[in-house]
Design an enzyme around this catalytic site. Structure first.
Site, PDB file in Angstrom:
ATOM      1  N   LYS A  22       0.844  -1.211   0.000  1.00  0.00           N
ATOM      2  CA  LYS A  22       0.000   0.000   0.000  1.00  0.00           C
ATOM      3  C   LYS A  22       0.871   1.249   0.000  1.00  0.00           C
ATOM      4  O   LYS A  22       0.664   2.164  -0.800  1.00  0.00           O
ATOM      5  CB  LYS A  22      -0.887  -0.002   1.257  1.00  0.00           C
ATOM      6  CG  LYS A  22      -1.550   1.340   1.548  1.00  0.00           C
ATOM      7  CD  LYS A  22      -2.403   1.307   2.785  1.00  0.00           C
ATOM      8  CE  LYS A  22      -1.717   1.581   4.092  1.00  0.00           C
ATOM      9  NZ  LYS A  22      -1.405   3.002   4.359  1.00  0.00           N
ATOM     10  N   ASN A  23       1.854   1.275   0.916  1.00  0.00           N
ATOM     11  CA  ASN A  23       2.603   2.516   1.084  1.00  0.00           C
ATOM     12  C   ASN A  23       3.615   2.779  -0.025  1.00  0.00           C
ATOM     13  O   ASN A  23       4.139   3.884  -0.143  1.00  0.00           O
ATOM     14  CB  ASN A  23       3.272   2.543   2.464  1.00  0.00           C
ATOM     15  CG  ASN A  23       2.235   2.725   3.564  1.00  0.00           C
ATOM     16  OD1 ASN A  23       1.095   3.068   3.283  1.00  0.00           O
ATOM     17  ND2 ASN A  23       2.625   2.486   4.804  1.00  0.00           N
ATOM     18  N   CYS A 117      -5.803  12.923  12.496  1.00  0.00           N
ATOM     19  CA  CYS A 117      -5.318  11.557  12.369  1.00  0.00           C
ATOM     20  C   CYS A 117      -5.308  10.892  13.740  1.00  0.00           C
ATOM     21  O   CYS A 117      -4.869  11.488  14.716  1.00  0.00           O
ATOM     22  CB  CYS A 117      -3.906  11.595  11.803  1.00  0.00           C
ATOM     23  SG  CYS A 117      -3.253   9.962  11.620  1.00  0.00           S
ATOM     24  N   ARG A 122       0.267  14.894  13.001  1.00  0.00           N
ATOM     25  CA  ARG A 122       1.062  14.575  11.796  1.00  0.00           C
ATOM     26  C   ARG A 122       1.210  15.813  10.915  1.00  0.00           C
ATOM     27  O   ARG A 122       0.480  16.006   9.949  1.00  0.00           O
ATOM     28  CB  ARG A 122       0.394  13.435  11.020  1.00  0.00           C
ATOM     29  CG  ARG A 122       0.429  12.147  11.791  1.00  0.00           C
ATOM     30  CD  ARG A 122      -0.246  11.029  11.063  1.00  0.00           C
ATOM     31  NE  ARG A 122       0.517  10.519   9.941  1.00  0.00           N
ATOM     32  CZ  ARG A 122       0.080   9.557   9.128  1.00  0.00           C
ATOM     33  NH1 ARG A 122      -1.118   9.035   9.316  1.00  0.00           N
ATOM     34  NH2 ARG A 122       0.817   9.122   8.140  1.00  0.00           N
ATOM     35  N   ASP A 308       4.428   0.735  11.927  1.00  0.00           N
ATOM     36  CA  ASP A 308       3.203   0.106  11.415  1.00  0.00           C
ATOM     37  C   ASP A 308       3.028  -1.330  11.910  1.00  0.00           C
ATOM     38  O   ASP A 308       2.028  -1.972  11.582  1.00  0.00           O
ATOM     39  CB  ASP A 308       3.185   0.154   9.879  1.00  0.00           C
ATOM     40  CG  ASP A 308       3.058   1.580   9.368  1.00  0.00           C
ATOM     41  OD1 ASP A 308       2.633   2.462  10.142  1.00  0.00           O
ATOM     42  OD2 ASP A 308       3.389   1.825   8.188  1.00  0.00           O
ATOM     43  N   ARG A 400      -8.812  -0.257   4.617  1.00  0.00           N
ATOM     44  CA  ARG A 400      -7.957   0.744   3.959  1.00  0.00           C
ATOM     45  C   ARG A 400      -6.603   0.149   3.581  1.00  0.00           C
ATOM     46  O   ARG A 400      -5.984   0.607   2.626  1.00  0.00           O
ATOM     47  CB  ARG A 400      -7.717   1.935   4.911  1.00  0.00           C
ATOM     48  CG  ARG A 400      -8.970   2.732   5.176  1.00  0.00           C
ATOM     49  CD  ARG A 400      -8.660   3.916   6.027  1.00  0.00           C
ATOM     50  NE  ARG A 400      -7.612   4.725   5.387  1.00  0.00           N
ATOM     51  CZ  ARG A 400      -7.146   5.848   5.869  1.00  0.00           C
ATOM     52  NH1 ARG A 400      -7.615   6.317   6.990  1.00  0.00           N
ATOM     53  NH2 ARG A 400      -6.207   6.509   5.234  1.00  0.00           N
TER      54      ARG A 400
HETATM   55  N1  EPU Z   1       6.707  14.500  10.491  1.00  0.00           N
HETATM   56  C1  EPU Z   1       6.955  15.813  10.756  1.00  0.00           C
HETATM   57  N2  EPU Z   1       6.803  16.710   9.738  1.00  0.00           N
HETATM   58  C2  EPU Z   1       6.450  16.327   8.487  1.00  0.00           C
HETATM   59  C3  EPU Z   1       6.216  14.969   8.213  1.00  0.00           C
HETATM   60  C4  EPU Z   1       6.361  14.057   9.253  1.00  0.00           C
HETATM   61  O1  EPU Z   1       7.291  16.183  11.881  1.00  0.00           O
HETATM   62  O2  EPU Z   1       6.359  17.190   7.605  1.00  0.00           O
HETATM   63  C5  EPU Z   1       6.833  13.505  11.571  1.00  0.00           C
HETATM   64  C6  EPU Z   1       5.548  12.720  11.793  1.00  0.00           C
HETATM   65  O3  EPU Z   1       4.662  13.429  12.653  1.00  0.00           O
HETATM   66  C7  EPU Z   1       6.072  11.444  12.386  1.00  0.00           C
HETATM   67  C8  EPU Z   1       7.380  11.230  11.630  1.00  0.00           C
HETATM   68  O4  EPU Z   1       7.753  12.516  11.154  1.00  0.00           O
HETATM   69  O5  EPU Z   1       6.356  11.619  13.741  1.00  0.00           O
HETATM   70  C9  EPU Z   1       7.289  10.265  10.471  1.00  0.00           C
HETATM   71  O6  EPU Z   1       6.195  10.606   9.628  1.00  0.00           O
HETATM   72  P1  EPU Z   1       6.211  10.314   8.068  1.00  0.00           P
HETATM   73  O7  EPU Z   1       6.086  11.600   7.344  1.00  0.00           O
HETATM   74  O8  EPU Z   1       7.345   9.427   7.735  1.00  0.00           O
HETATM   75  O9  EPU Z   1       4.845   9.529   7.869  1.00  0.00           O
HETATM   76  P2  EPU Z   1       4.029   9.513   6.541  1.00  0.00           P
HETATM   77  O10 EPU Z   1       4.921   9.640   5.390  1.00  0.00           O
HETATM   78  O11 EPU Z   1       2.885  10.444   6.666  1.00  0.00           O
HETATM   79  C10 EPU Z   1       4.175   6.938   6.126  1.00  0.00           C
HETATM   80  C11 EPU Z   1       3.207   5.803   6.016  1.00  0.00           C
HETATM   81  C12 EPU Z   1       2.655   5.492   7.393  1.00  0.00           C
HETATM   82  C13 EPU Z   1       3.823   5.144   8.312  1.00  0.00           C
HETATM   83  C14 EPU Z   1       4.829   6.293   8.346  1.00  0.00           C
HETATM   84  C15 EPU Z   1       6.070   5.983   9.150  1.00  0.00           C
HETATM   85  C16 EPU Z   1       2.349   6.076   3.795  1.00  0.00           C
HETATM   86  C17 EPU Z   1       1.218   6.381   2.907  1.00  0.00           C
HETATM   87  N3  EPU Z   1       2.142   6.179   5.110  1.00  0.00           N
HETATM   88  O12 EPU Z   1       3.425   8.046   6.609  1.00  0.00           O
HETATM   89  O13 EPU Z   1       1.809   4.353   7.247  1.00  0.00           O
HETATM   90  O14 EPU Z   1       3.348   4.903   9.610  1.00  0.00           O
HETATM   91  O15 EPU Z   1       5.247   6.594   6.999  1.00  0.00           O
HETATM   92  O16 EPU Z   1       6.708   4.875   8.669  1.00  0.00           O
HETATM   93  O17 EPU Z   1       3.426   5.723   3.329  1.00  0.00           O
HETATM   94  C18 EPU Z   1       0.079   2.913   7.801  1.00  0.00           C
HETATM   95  O18 EPU Z   1       0.310   2.305   6.738  1.00  0.00           O
HETATM   96  O19 EPU Z   1      -0.681   2.457   8.693  1.00  0.00           O
HETATM   97  C19 EPU Z   1       0.711   4.203   8.036  1.00  0.00           C
HETATM   98  C20 EPU Z   1       0.269   5.082   8.924  1.00  0.00           C
END
Ligand code: EPU
Length: 443
Positions: A22-23, A117, A122, A308, A400
């Site tokens: 998915k991701n 969320c 986030r 995850d 999802r």
């Molecule tokens: N963060 C910031 N600022 C940003 C972006 C992130 O402070 O601009 C922080 C977040 O709050 C968090 C950390 O950095 O504490 C990591 O967040 P990240 O941006 O890596 O998360 P994401 O890209 O929004 C993806 C996956 C998530 C998974 C996370 C961490 C996808 C679509 N989603 O989210 O997947 O938990 O990386 O590995 O790729 C899931 O599949 O259940 C899921 C939530």
């Protein structure tokens, strides 16, 4: 809304196959918006989040076809809009992945801020910081991020945040830098396999990205991206979830199409707990016994244990005698499943970003509520091990991210029935807390 009724106590055995990730699929589908050619994707899982992304691409003007062989074809050549509306973005945070592609291709993007969320605060400040470093002007207007530029310029930028790197933020900046003028260096890039797959996909479309999978990614900008065919990697989180399902029922399960090289930390954690696993490059064989040990685990950015999988490991550790601890450094508040596990008899205390777990002899069935995708999976795993019939509500969260999850488990010997509880699905409320929009331009 659909709910599950799970009869606990059945040992899982047999063989199961993992779907595409998915991701990995979501940012790749979004990036198709930046490609002036036909994009054909193999092994994209049939999930609600993928359907939402398809809908978002269509609303922007791309032609998205689900082909007879299960592949997805996206043709964004005639896209003229660069607006991602709130109605769709609020359904799924990963919608923010269209920001980089739209900005890179059209020089302007108007993308709704994603909603609230359940796994914690986030922000998307790092995505915006990276795009600003490439020369975008970014402002917030009526709940929308408005990003504009004449032509993005390559830059040396750092994406490190307070909780480490950002996965989707790295993808947004990689695609933007791929169509920028000149060379970019992304420091503190996320190293997740999904980022590596994203870069492989873009390179096959003509991008020039090197170093993906390390913390420094270098990109030489190109003028245009072209037709591409790509097979998405298998889903390491689905594989981990099914491995833990085998472990929690003391089962004997073979998992095929598992990306075992992306799962080293998960396999190490299972080994630490006393669950022997035979792994080849794409197969896992779990032969769990009841001789399982408590453990102290920490969820970290890749190559660490994935956040995850944190909820699923918590379900498992709840059934193992002794004191365990799980810390989540990526999403320090991602513990909503703990209260539901406690309703099933688990002994869990949350202390800051950690959960202290005292294993109980047997979980007991209860009516529980899924709060997010991985929390739902954890509740299903707990229910498999519990005594009696557990009702799990709001399994739309599970849909999802897991395709035919209960069917796969039932084929392995579980007894899970999907029914409807007669209530309506509730669209998540928009985020009402403070929005972090600090953008710093970097050299
Ligand atoms: N963060 C910031 N600022 C940003 C972006 C992130 O402070 O601009 C922080 C977040 O709050 C968090 C950390 O950095 O504490 C990591 O967040 P990240 O941006 O890596 O998360 P994401 O890209 O929004 C993806 C996956 C998530 C998974 C996370 C961490 C996808 C679509 N989603 O989210 O997947 O938990 O990386 O590995 O790729 C899931 O599949 O259940 C899921 C939530």
């Amino acid at each position: 809304m659909d709910m599950f009724c799970v009869e606990g106590g059945h040992v899982l055995h047999g063989t199961v196959r993992i779907n595409g990730s998915k991701n990995a699929s979501l940012p790749i589908l979004a990036a198709a918006l930046a490609i002036e050619g036909e994009v054909t994707l193999e092994q994209v899982p049939q999930l609600q989040d993928v359907a939402t992304m398809r809908q978002l691409l269509q609303s922007i003007g791309a032609v998205v076809e689900l082909l007879d062989d299960g592949n997805i074809r996206v043709d964004a050549r005639h896209v003229r809009s660069s607006v991602a509306p709130y109605e769709l973005v609020r359904q799924m945070r990963a919608s923010v992945c269209v920001l980089g592609p739209l900005l890179a291709r059209f020089g302007t993007a108007r993308v709704s801020l994603p909603g609230g969320c359940n796994i914690g605060h986030r922000p998307i400040d790092l995505h915006l910081r990276g795009l600003a470093a490439l020369g975008a002007d970014i402002r917030l207007e009526a709940g929308y991020i408005v990003a504009e530029c004449s032509r993005l310029r390559g830059a040396d930028l750092d994406l490190c945040g307070p909780h480490g790197p950002t996965v989707t933020g790295t993808c947004n900046v990689i695609i933007a830098a791929s169509l920028a003028q000149g060379r970019s260096i992304i420091r503190s890039a996320a190293k997740e396999p999904e980022v590596q797959d994203f870069a492989r996909f873009l390179n096959a479309a003509g991008a020039r990205i090197s170093g993906a999978g390390t913390s420094i990614v270098e990109i030489e900008g190109v003028d245009q991206l072209h037709d591409v065919r790509h097979t998405v990697i298998p889903d390491r989180i689905e594989a981990a979830t099914l491995a833990i399902a085998a472990a929690i029922t003391y089962g004997d399960v073979i998992i095929r199409n598992a990306p075992t090289t992306h799962m080293t930390c998960v396999l190490n954690a299972l080994n630490l707990i006393g669950i022997p696993i035979d792994a080849t490059h794409d197969t896992l064989h779990i032969r769990a016994s009841s001789m399982q040990r408590p453990a102290r685990l920490t969820a970290e950015p890749y190559p660490g244990l994935p956040t995850d999988c944190q909820a699923q490991f918590m379900a498992l550790l709840s059934t193992i005698a002794g004191e365990s601890q799980i810390t989540d450094t990526v999403f320090p508040e991602r513990f909503m499943h703990a209260a539901e596990l406690v309703r099933m008899g688990a002994d869990i205390r949350i202390q800051s970003n950690s959960a202290v777990i005292h294993g109980v002899a047997r979980l007991s069935a209860a009516s529980v509520m899924a709060s997010d995708l991985r929390a739902s999976a954890a509740l299903v795993l707990a229910a498999l091990a519990a005594e009696g019939h557990t009702e799990i509500r709001r399994v739309y969260h599970l849909d999802r991210g897991y395709h035919a999850f209960e069917q796969k488990l039932n084929q392995l010997g579980a007894k899970i029935q999907r029914t409807n509880d007669g209530s309506q699905n509730i669209v998540p409320r928009p985020h009402s807390g403070p929005i972090s929009l600090s953008i710093s331009r970097q050299a």
